[in-house]
Design a protein around this motif. Structure first.
Motif, PDB file in Angstrom:
ATOM      1  N   ALA A 121       0.827  -1.208   0.000  1.00  0.00           N
ATOM      2  CA  ALA A 121       0.000   0.000   0.000  1.00  0.00           C
ATOM      3  C   ALA A 121       0.863   1.261   0.000  1.00  0.00           C
ATOM      4  N   VAL A 122       1.881   1.283   0.829  1.00  0.00           N
ATOM      5  CA  VAL A 122       2.766   2.451   0.901  1.00  0.00           C
ATOM      6  C   VAL A 122       3.542   2.606  -0.397  1.00  0.00           C
ATOM      7  N   ASP A 123       4.009   1.504  -0.961  1.00  0.00           N
ATOM      8  CA  ASP A 123       4.732   1.562  -2.234  1.00  0.00           C
ATOM      9  C   ASP A 123       3.840   2.140  -3.334  1.00  0.00           C
ATOM     10  N   TRP A 124       2.568   1.727  -3.353  1.00  0.00           N
ATOM     11  CA  TRP A 124       1.620   2.264  -4.335  1.00  0.00           C
ATOM     12  C   TRP A 124       1.487   3.776  -4.155  1.00  0.00           C
ATOM     13  N   CYS A 125       1.407   4.227  -2.910  1.00  0.00           N
ATOM     14  CA  CYS A 125       1.296   5.664  -2.625  1.00  0.00           C
ATOM     15  C   CYS A 125       2.523   6.426  -3.105  1.00  0.00           C
ATOM     16  N   ARG A 126       3.681   5.863  -2.867  1.00  0.00           N
ATOM     17  CA  ARG A 126       4.919   6.530  -3.314  1.00  0.00           C
ATOM     18  C   ARG A 126       4.957   6.625  -4.830  1.00  0.00           C
ATOM     19  N   LYS A 127       4.663   5.512  -5.495  1.00  0.00           N
ATOM     20  CA  LYS A 127       4.687   5.498  -6.965  1.00  0.00           C
ATOM     21  C   LYS A 127       3.625   6.437  -7.538  1.00  0.00           C
ATOM     22  N   ARG A 128       2.549   6.599  -6.845  1.00  0.00           N
ATOM     23  CA  ARG A 128       1.459   7.486  -7.263  1.00  0.00           C
ATOM     24  C   ARG A 128       1.827   8.954  -7.034  1.00  0.00           C
ATOM     25  N   GLY A 129       2.932   9.191  -6.284  1.00  0.00           N
ATOM     26  CA  GLY A 129       3.413  10.544  -6.040  1.00  0.00           C
ATOM     27  C   GLY A 129       2.740  11.245  -4.873  1.00  0.00           C
ATOM     28  N   LEU A 130       2.124  10.482  -3.985  1.00  0.00           N
ATOM     29  CA  LEU A 130       1.455  11.084  -2.834  1.00  0.00           C
ATOM     30  C   LEU A 130       2.491  11.573  -1.831  1.00  0.00           C
ATOM     31  N   ASP A 131       2.137  12.613  -1.077  1.00  0.00           N
ATOM     32  CA  ASP A 131       3.069  13.241  -0.150  1.00  0.00           C
ATOM     33  C   ASP A 131       3.260  12.467   1.147  1.00  0.00           C
ATOM     34  N   ARG A 132       2.230  11.742   1.563  1.00  0.00           N
ATOM     35  CA  ARG A 132       2.301  10.995   2.807  1.00  0.00           C
ATOM     36  C   ARG A 132       1.156   9.985   2.834  1.00  0.00           C
ATOM     37  N   VAL A 133       1.151   9.160   3.864  1.00  0.00           N
ATOM     38  CA  VAL A 133       0.085   8.182   4.072  1.00  0.00           C
ATOM     39  C   VAL A 133      -0.403   8.359   5.503  1.00  0.00           C
ATOM     40  N   ARG A 134      -1.718   8.289   5.681  1.00  0.00           N
ATOM     41  CA  ARG A 134      -2.254   8.395   7.026  1.00  0.00           C
ATOM     42  C   ARG A 134      -3.282   7.302   7.272  1.00  0.00           C
ATOM     43  N   LEU A 135      -3.605   7.159   8.534  1.00  0.00           N
ATOM     44  CA  LEU A 135      -4.660   6.249   8.956  1.00  0.00           C
ATOM     45  C   LEU A 135      -5.167   6.744  10.293  1.00  0.00           C
ATOM     46  N   THR A 168       0.043  12.150  15.141  1.00  0.00           N
ATOM     47  CA  THR A 168       0.137  13.575  14.807  1.00  0.00           C
ATOM     48  C   THR A 168      -0.437  14.460  15.904  1.00  0.00           C
ATOM     49  N   GLY A 169      -1.199  13.871  16.816  1.00  0.00           N
ATOM     50  CA  GLY A 169      -1.904  14.652  17.820  1.00  0.00           C
ATOM     51  C   GLY A 169      -3.323  15.009  17.399  1.00  0.00           C
ATOM     52  N   MET A 228      -2.499   8.843  12.579  1.00  0.00           N
ATOM     53  CA  MET A 228      -1.081   8.495  12.499  1.00  0.00           C
ATOM     54  C   MET A 228      -0.656   8.669  11.044  1.00  0.00           C
ATOM     55  N   VAL A 229       0.570   9.124  10.833  1.00  0.00           N
ATOM     56  CA  VAL A 229       1.054   9.350   9.468  1.00  0.00           C
ATOM     57  C   VAL A 229       2.413   8.708   9.255  1.00  0.00           C
TER      58      VAL A 229
END
Length: 185
Positions: A124-138, A159-160, A176-177
């Motif tokens: 999932a994170v790899d897909w986000c990186r390849k997609r050019g997203l700035d970060r991942v959160r949940l 993140t608070g 969380m990010v």
């Protein structure tokens, strides 16, 4: 772990439905999901077909990954939703940058602690990186310490930011990010 981690395919909607219903019957489901088993069970086949097609391999705004055993059975899943900069999230906050939002995290109880969840998150994170997203959160329920510990181990940090769990239970979810350094220009 001998699973293949891959995106779902459009024709796999019956398996997507089965895995989601199984996830909603898990004893931890009230801490992890905003949907009940009964509500999901009542949804039409068209709903499941649409849900699957919008998150299938090649989709741009959403992607669902599964962990598939050699016999074809699925042992877990995670979905990434793309949130656009300037849009409003479910808490009413403006999304500051294009980001991935992980939802629907589930691993069958007998596969927990075997590396399946870590492999799903990596995909999932790899897909986000390849997609050019700035970060991942949940978001994680304040009482779901096991999940929060896993997310921390996967590199996510609190993140608070918190928000109420929908439904008026009085409980809260914590954001969380996972950020990564920008590529040098």
């Amino acid at each position: 772990m001998n699973h293949v981690i891959r995106a779902i395919r459009t024709d796999e909607w019956p398996a997507v439905k089965r895995l989601r219903l199984e996830a909603l019957r898990d004893p931890l489901a009230p801490l992890a999901f905003l949907e009940t088993y009964e509500d999901a069970l009542a949804k039409s086949d068209f709903y499941w077909q649409e849900r699957t097609s919008t998150a299938a391999e090649g989709a741009f705004q959403r992607q669902q990954f599964i962990a598939e055993r050699p016999d074809g059975a699925w042992d877990g899943s995670v979905t990434v939703l793309v949130e656009e900069a300037g849009s409003e999230d479910f808490l009413g906050h403006v999304v500051e940058s294009e980001q991935g939002h992980l939802v629907g995290v589930f691993v069958r109880p007998e596969q927990r602690g075997t590396g399946v969840a870590a492999a799903l998150f990596e995909a999932a994170v790899d897909w986000c990186r390849k997609r050019g997203l700035d970060r991942v959160r949940l978001f994680v329920h304040e009482d779901n310490a096991r999940a929060e510990a896993f997310y921390r181990k996967a590199g996510f940090v609190a993140t608070g930011v918190t928000g109420p769990v929908p439904g008026g239970s009085g409980h809260r979810e914590r954001e969380m990010v996972l950020r990564w350094p920008s590529d040098p220009a």
